[in-house]
Design a protein around this motif. Structure first.
Motif, short mmCIF file in Angstrom:
data_model
loop_
_atom_site.label_atom_id
_atom_site.label_comp_id
_atom_site.label_asym_id
_atom_site.label_seq_id
_atom_site.Cartn_x
_atom_site.Cartn_y
_atom_site.Cartn_z
N SER A 121 0.75 -1.14 -0.33
CA SER A 121 0.03 -0.07 -0.62
C SER A 121 0.29 1.60 -0.36
O SER A 121 1.98 1.56 0.78
CB SER A 121 -0.97 -0.06 1.28
N ALA A 122 0.20 2.15 -0.53
CA ALA A 122 1.23 3.72 -0.77
C ALA A 122 0.92 3.80 0.97
O ALA A 122 2.01 4.67 1.17
CB ALA A 122 0.08 4.46 -1.59
N LEU A 123 0.42 4.19 1.39
CA LEU A 123 0.08 4.69 3.10
C LEU A 123 1.41 4.24 4.02
O LEU A 123 2.03 4.08 4.45
CB LEU A 123 -1.08 4.01 3.76
N VAL A 144 8.42 3.36 -6.82
CA VAL A 144 8.59 3.63 -5.51
C VAL A 144 9.63 2.50 -5.44
O VAL A 144 10.62 2.79 -3.71
CB VAL A 144 6.87 3.20 -4.70
N PRO A 145 9.32 1.60 -5.29
CA PRO A 145 10.35 0.69 -4.94
C PRO A 145 11.72 1.50 -5.19
O PRO A 145 12.54 0.68 -4.34
CB PRO A 145 10.21 -0.99 -5.76
N ALA A 146 12.36 1.70 -6.20
CA ALA A 146 13.50 1.69 -6.13
C ALA A 146 14.09 2.44 -5.24
O ALA A 146 14.85 3.20 -4.82
CB ALA A 146 14.12 2.62 -8.16
N GLN A 147 12.99 3.86 -4.82
CA GLN A 147 13.50 4.78 -3.81
C GLN A 147 13.68 4.80 -2.72
O GLN A 147 14.32 4.66 -1.83
CB GLN A 147 12.08 5.93 -3.95
N LEU A 148 12.90 3.49 -2.78
CA LEU A 148 13.07 2.81 -0.86
C LEU A 148 14.09 1.50 -0.54
O LEU A 148 14.26 1.60 0.08
CB LEU A 148 11.18 1.81 -0.51
N ALA A 149 14.63 1.16 -1.71
CA ALA A 149 15.51 0.20 -1.90
C ALA A 149 16.92 0.47 -0.77
O ALA A 149 17.32 -0.08 -0.48
CB ALA A 149 15.62 -0.66 -3.08
#
Length: 648
Positions: free
Chosen positions: A30-32, A71-76
């Protein structure tokens, strides 16, 4: 207990999501929760103000929802430099008053169109909420049909709004509505019993008498209560004295003696000489007196009408084989305790338990002049006192936590109402499973529902492999007197500043005297002492050989007194040491439990239930709790030893 928690800021990120992220880099769906992960990573690097966190979460959630593929690349890449375990994340966040959210709440808010950070915090902080409670006035009990018909009657109730847990509100309403009941109110540690009592008394129109075990607790309660004309405050000692004095005036006792609490100042040798107690076999008269006192204490904490062999199991090895001489000796001591001639000079000590047993034996009654009795820490009442209270004509509210009854089981009213409070306002969700898993090893069977942690309260349980990993401030709890003594001597030698709980200090002094006397007996009787051999076995089982060396080098009361002089006042000490049995009725931000809190049941004189003792200690810490690795496995073995030693 304050009326409202100091709530932590709840991040929309679950423990499960953090665990998956740390295990294999899994990004929340989820985005949240992705926004929550991003916010948590920032908090772990530097403290973020709550207002800034709320704004950032709302913006990040909208951004991640609009651009899900990026998102995944930013958070990884966030993992670099962050703690590597879930426990470390929780500890670091809790130090900033930040906690992770329950997965169920995240699911509810993740489905909304736009994330509202304020609404989310309000949903998470649901432990204490506003409730309206109706308190009945004197007019409710004095109304007649004539006053109602005249229209001149006074209001029969007033309504008061306050913040309570749902459990507290239900219990308070039941107590107010049943003003003539005998009620067992069972409340888990840290669930706000004192707050509940203060609110009950603040809205009361009937007369209450509040009883607490010790005068110091009464004084502490008096300071919190303020001025309440309708409330009398007494220690259980003062109450026992007054009930006994009333029974004496009414002539219901078998002797012309009004028993009252007293502490003997005489030595065992002097007492033995005065009451004519004789040796039993090779057991000297002074040892017989000690055994008699132990047996009487055990008997007074039981439901038995007569002294029995089982009451001497702790004091005499294999007492079940031939306890009759010790029973006879104890019966003689018991009669002397209530003999007006013998007690004229305060020869023998009398406790509230002794007085309660004596009054119950004589079918004494508690006069109704006390109004409604509020009994705090009622789980430690003896069965005799519970019997006396059951016969009380007025209302009795018995407040306690049966899981904190360290010896035996908390007695119950034969008839009456049972209420319970399960919601903690001291500890958070992170320790919920730990507490319930602990109680599952030896539950009292009283509670219908498990212990529940506060949803928005930052309490973290951390584990250690070596004792030197534990912080050198806060409160340290010990399950062994000898381990506490060893640590106190080590800290003193290192020049550390610390304090010791007064009750633990007194118990330490008694044990030091016992060991010093046993070693003195060894050296003066040709190298033979049964007491010293018992101590050696006790230290060996607890893996504390250095303690025996301490006394063999001459450690005694003089050395102990020198240690005491170097202690800081316990109320001001940055580091406080205490025994687990003295941790009741206390609360600390940080608590570290030594391994001996969980590895117990070795000593012959060991008495308390190890599971309940561990529960009592682990529910003291509001912010951080330190436990050794494998604590529950050790505790499981300890409770098995405990039950084995209880068997004949």
């Amino acid at each position: 207990m304050s009326s409202r928690l100091t709530s932590a800021y709840v991040l929309p990120l679950s423990q499960e999501a953090v665990a998956s992220y740390l295990e294999d880099g899994s990004i929340p769906v989820s985005a949240l929760e992705r926004a929550g992960l991003f916010a948590a990573a920032l908090c772990l690097r530097s403290r973020q103000p709550e207002g800034a966190l709320s704004t950032m979460l709302e913006q990040a959630c909208a951004l991640f929802a609009a651009q899900p593929d990026a998102v995944p690349a930013q958070l990884a890449g966030l993992r670099a430099g962050l703690p590597s375990t879930l426990q470390a994340w929780q500890q670091a966040l809790a130090s900033q008053e930040r906690v992770l959210a329950p997965a169920t709440l995240i699911e509810q808010h993740a489905a909304t169109e736009a994330f509202d950070a304020v609404a989310f915090q309000q949903a998470c902080d649901g432990t204490l909420t506003p409730h309206t409670v109706r308190f009945y006035t004197e007019a409710a009990y004095q109304e007649t049909s004539e006053t109602i018909a005249s229209g001149e009657h006074a209001p029969i109730y007033i309504e008061r709004d306050h913040d309570y847990t749902d459990d507290q509100a239900r219990a308070l309403r039941a107590i107010v509505a049943n003003d003539d009941e005998h009620i067992d109110l069972d409340a888990y540690a840290g669930s706000g019993k004192t707050h509940l009592v203060l609110q009950l008394l603040a809205g009361a129109t009937r007369h209450f008498t509040y009883l607490a075990p010790r005068p110091s607790q009464v004084q502490a309660f008096r300071e919190r209560l303020g001025t309440q004309a309708s409330v009398a405050l007494l220690s259980q000692i003062a109450f026992a004295n007054q009930v006994a004095a009333d029974a004496h005036r009414r002539g219901v006792l078998s002797t012309d003696f009004a028993p009252a609490y007293q502490v003997s100042r005489l030595s065992f040798a002097e007492i033995v000489s005065r009451i004519g107690l004789q040796p039993i076999g090779r057991t000297p008269a002074t040892s017989v007196l000690r055994i008699a006192f132990d047996g009487i204490a055990s008997w007074c904490r039981s439901t038995s009408a007569q002294l029995e062999a089982r009451h001497f199991l702790r004091a005499v090895p294999y007492a079940m084989l031939d306890a009759s001489p010790f029973i006879t000796a104890a019966e003689h001591v018991w009669r002397c305790m209530f003999n007006p001639t013998v007690q004229k000079g305060g020869l023998l000590s009398l406790t509230p338990d002794h007085i309660g047993k004596w009054l119950a034996q004589h079918d004494a009654r508690i006069p109704a002049r006390w109004g409604t009795l509020l009994i705090d820490e009622a789980h430690d009442l003896s069965p005799a006192w519970k019997q006396l209270l059951s016969g009380y004509e007025g209302a009795v509210i018995s407040l306690g936590d049966p899981n904190q009854r360290l010896i035996g089981r908390a007695p119950r009213f034969a008839t009456g109402m049972a209420l319970e409070i399960n919601q903690s306002v001291r500890q958070g969700r992170y320790v919920e499973q730990l507490v319930n898993d602990t109680l599952a090893l030896d539950a009292t069977g009283v509670y219908q529902q498990p212990f529940s942690g506060a949803s928005a309260h930052a309490t973290v349980a951390a584990t250690y492999t070596r004792w030197d990993e534990v912080p050198t401030e806060g409160t340290q709890v010990y399950g062994s007197t000898w381990r506490l003594l060893e640590e106190a001597q080590r800290l003193s030698a290192a020049g550390a500043a610390f304090g010791i709980h007064p009750e633990s200090l007194r118990q330490l002094g008694r044990e030091v005297d016992r060991a010093a006397d046993a070693y003195r007996e060894l050296t003066t009787h040709g190298g033979s002492s049964r007491r010293w051999e018992d101590l050696l076995a006790e230290w060996d089982e607890q893996q504390l050989p250095q303690v025996s060396r301490l006394f063999m080098r001459g450690y005694n009361r003089t050395h102990f007194d020198a240690l005491c002089e170097r202690l800081e006042p316990h109320m001001q000490a940055a580091l406080l040491l205490m025994l687990v049995e003295h941790s009741k009725n206390t609360e600390f931000a940080q608590v570290a439990m030594a391994p001996c809190c969980f590895r117990t049941g070795f000593a012959r004189r060991y008495a308390h239930n190890p599971v309940r003792a561990a529960y009592t200690a682990m529910t003291r810490g509001s912010r951080q709790l330190w436990l050794p690795e494998g604590a529950l496995e050790d505790l499981q073995q300890s409770i098995a030893r405990y039950h084995d030693r209880k068997r004949p």
